[in-house]
Scaffold this active site. Structure first.
Site, mmCIF file in Angstrom:
data_model
loop_
_atom_site.group_PDB
_atom_site.id
_atom_site.type_symbol
_atom_site.label_atom_id
_atom_site.label_comp_id
_atom_site.label_asym_id
_atom_site.label_seq_id
_atom_site.Cartn_x
_atom_site.Cartn_y
_atom_site.Cartn_z
ATOM 1 N N CYS A 158 -5.606 65.523 -34.204
ATOM 2 C CA CYS A 158 -5.499 64.688 -35.400
ATOM 3 C C CYS A 158 -5.747 65.584 -36.608
ATOM 4 O O CYS A 158 -6.803 66.212 -36.699
ATOM 5 C CB CYS A 158 -6.544 63.580 -35.409
ATOM 6 N N GLU A 214 -5.507 57.221 -44.832
ATOM 7 C CA GLU A 214 -4.351 58.000 -44.417
ATOM 8 C C GLU A 214 -3.124 57.143 -44.129
ATOM 9 O O GLU A 214 -3.243 56.002 -43.666
ATOM 10 C CB GLU A 214 -4.677 58.762 -43.118
ATOM 11 N N LYS A 232 -8.710 69.029 -49.231
ATOM 12 C CA LYS A 232 -9.203 68.236 -48.101
ATOM 13 C C LYS A 232 -10.564 67.634 -48.431
ATOM 14 O O LYS A 232 -10.867 66.505 -48.048
ATOM 15 C CB LYS A 232 -9.290 69.136 -46.861
#
Length: 235
Positions: free
Chosen positions: A89, A151, A38
């Protein structure tokens, strides 16, 4: 390094997630090409130099009165702290249960996991088959000089009455809004009022899809709005 939250200043929970969570890397057609932390997936330096693109999801949860649940991201979030956004999200992780492509099951599993983690909503309140993936969008958005997003974002709707127990490490505040109340939030954000900033992905959904999809929520025809064949490239 440019401005932004330094590694040494990260909240302990966010630091752990940044280095332990492995996001799913995809190409512009949403085909899996690998995985990375991440941390790396959200470094603008990596996004720009390596064109790192990862899979994500955005949940829009409506109650039985067809009010939309919003959350304000916690102050300790590395990207977009204290902004208002849709219900939840996050990212499916590079693990078997969240890589399942059939019926978008991997993304649905991830959504159920994160709604428990962020908002304390029990899994039994969120049956997997009631998440309706309506579409996908591809976007890039810097958060500050160091961090950002790039994304392919799955947009999931679900209509359920749920119990909430927000996790303060993830969420600063929550509220349900009607259409008119959301329009007032948008007006305040556009006017630059203090404390009313919106996440870029939420704003893209609002500007391109949300209100027409809300019509389908009201009319009970959400499945008629589904378009999972196309990936909308938005900016």
């Amino acid at each position: 390094m440019a401005n932004g939250i330094a590694d040494s200043d990260m909240d302990a929970v966010q630091r752990r997630l940044m280095f332990e969570d492995e996001c799913i890397l995809v190409d512009e057609h949403d085909k899996v090409v690998g995985h990375d932390t991440k941390y790396n997936c959200h470094l603008m330096e990596k996004i720009e130099s390596e064109n790192l693109l990862h899979r994500a999801f955005s949940v829009f949860l409506f109650n039985s009165k067809h009010e939309l649940l919003l959350q304000q991201r916690s102050a300790t979030k590395v990207t977009f702290p204290l902004v208002w956004t849709n219900t939840c999200c996050s990212h499916p992780l590079f693990r078997e249960s969240e890589l399942i492509e059939e019926n978008n099951l991997g993304v649905r599993n991830a959504a159920q996991r994160k709604l428990l983690d962020e908002l304390g909503i029990p899994a039994e309140d969120l049956p997997i088959d009631e998440f309706i993936p309506l579409g996908r969008m591809l976007y890039k958005a810097p958060s500050d000089g160091k961090w950002g997003e790039h994304e392919v974002d799955y947009l999931l709707f679900i209509i359920r009455d749920v119990s909430l127990k927000p996790n303060p490490d993830e969420v600063a505040d929550v509220k349900y809004v009607t259409r008119d109340e959301l329009k007032e939030v948008l007006r305040k954000a556009d006017a630059g009022e203090p404390g009313v900033k919106l996440s870029p992905w939420f704003r893209l959904v609002v500007d391109n899809f949300l209100f027409k999809w809300w019509d389908h929520v009201d009319e009970g025809t959400l499945k008629e709005a589904v378009d999972m064949k196309n990936i909308h490239k938005l900016s």
